[in-house]
Design an enzyme around this catalytic site. Sequence first.
Site, mmCIF file in Angstrom:
data_model
loop_
_atom_site.group_PDB
_atom_site.id
_atom_site.type_symbol
_atom_site.label_atom_id
_atom_site.label_comp_id
_atom_site.label_asym_id
_atom_site.label_seq_id
_atom_site.Cartn_x
_atom_site.Cartn_y
_atom_site.Cartn_z
ATOM 1 C CD GLU A 1 13.961 5.321 -13.375
ATOM 2 O OE1 GLU A 1 13.553 4.294 -12.606
ATOM 3 O OE2 GLU A 1 13.313 6.514 -13.382
ATOM 4 C CE1 TYR B 1 8.952 2.729 -12.689
ATOM 5 C CE2 TYR B 1 11.203 2.147 -12.489
ATOM 6 C CZ TYR B 1 10.281 2.973 -12.426
ATOM 7 O OH TYR B 1 10.920 4.353 -11.893
ATOM 8 C CG ASP C 1 8.212 4.166 -8.356
ATOM 9 O OD1 ASP C 1 6.974 4.442 -8.052
ATOM 10 O OD2 ASP C 1 9.091 4.902 -7.947
ATOM 11 C CB CYS D 1 1.438 9.622 -0.254
ATOM 12 S SG CYS D 1 0.523 8.492 0.143
ATOM 13 C CB CYS E 1 -6.947 10.828 -0.809
ATOM 14 S SG CYS E 1 -6.282 9.591 -0.199
HETATM 15 FE FE1 SF4 Z 1 -1.549 9.853 0.232
HETATM 16 FE FE2 SF4 Z 1 -4.261 10.343 0.281
HETATM 17 FE FE3 SF4 Z 1 -2.701 11.099 2.422
HETATM 18 FE FE4 SF4 Z 1 -2.571 12.362 -0.100
HETATM 19 S S1 SF4 Z 1 -4.173 12.231 1.188
HETATM 20 S S2 SF4 Z 1 -0.742 11.947 1.488
HETATM 21 S S3 SF4 Z 1 -2.845 10.486 -1.421
HETATM 22 S S4 SF4 Z 1 -3.122 9.110 1.747
#
Ligand code: SF4
Length: 343
Positions: A44, A127, A145, A197, A213
């Site tokens: 870390e 963190y 993070d 993501c 999402c």
């Molecule tokens: Fe990221 Fe949302 Fe796409 Fe999943 S759906 S990869 S959380 S933007």
Amino acid sequence: MRVETMPLVTNKILAHYDANARILPWRSPPGGTRPDPYHVWLSEVMLQQTTVAAVKAYFATFTQRWPTCADLAHAEDADVMAAWAGLGYYARARNLLACARQVTQGLDGQFPETEDGLRALPGIGPYTAAAISAIAFGRRAVVVDGNVERVIARLFAVKTALPAAKPEIYGWMDSLTPQDRAGDFAQAMMDLGATICTPKRPLCHLCPVAEDCWGRSEAEAYPVKAAKLPKPERLGRVWWIEVEGHVALIRRPAKGLLGGMRALPSCDWAGDDAPPPFAGDWQPLGAVTHVFTHFRLTLQILALRLPKQPTFVFDVEWWPIDRLHEAGLPTLFTKAAMVACQG
Ligand code: SF4
């Protein structure tokens, strides 16, 4: 997202992690025995401001050379600083040693389990404390993070710009973090940010929480970031002094930027017109630029090749040029040395 759907989202992310967790040298597989706190802490600290790909080799070197926290605590400062060379942010290496010594001498070799206990140690901020407490000790802690920040900002379409959005993002992560498996959940979110993501072109079609999402349709717009001010520019000169296959190196003062590291002699970076340390036929070799956290530095390289060692007003070490890669120079000076060796 409704409050009652939060546990479902958490479970989807954990299930995805169980099937797809990245294999990293400092990790244990999901649901397995907990990893060694020394390994979690070391990784870390190394991962702060540094990529996983860059950290792997350093982690292997450190754990082979100093297999336990006590081994690291008893290491020579200069050896640890040299082994850290190239990872940057050298205050981390100084804190690493201070922390290893405090754990070994003051805590009987045991890392504290709580975030408060961990935060009392050198170099461990909120963190890192949360990450160690959750991953190494299985305690519930909210770990945010850069990767997690991005996933949460998209998942909840956080409109506030960073860094002002941090408390809001922390609050959402808190809502998702389960009582059990908080460490696995933190690592699951880190993996999601690192592999699916991603900052550019996220792979939403592979995402386990795509249907939950809120930010998916404009994912790259999140996290919203405040406009960055350009970094201030600083200028300086660095001296390459060569005698019979050796170059003069200094040890930088313990405190301050690149503190305690071996380096080429240089001015105080307050301008590129500083006079060389002594008179001679100095040859300009070009310049190198390096970007630090708070400024951008350009150093002009002046070289002097001499038949015998000159007298210095400061301490130097004559280092064989063909073994310069073993000197542990920070990246800035490695760049300058590469130019000088070609010049
Ligand atoms: Fe990221 Fe949302 Fe796409 Fe999943 S759906 S990869 S959380 S933007």
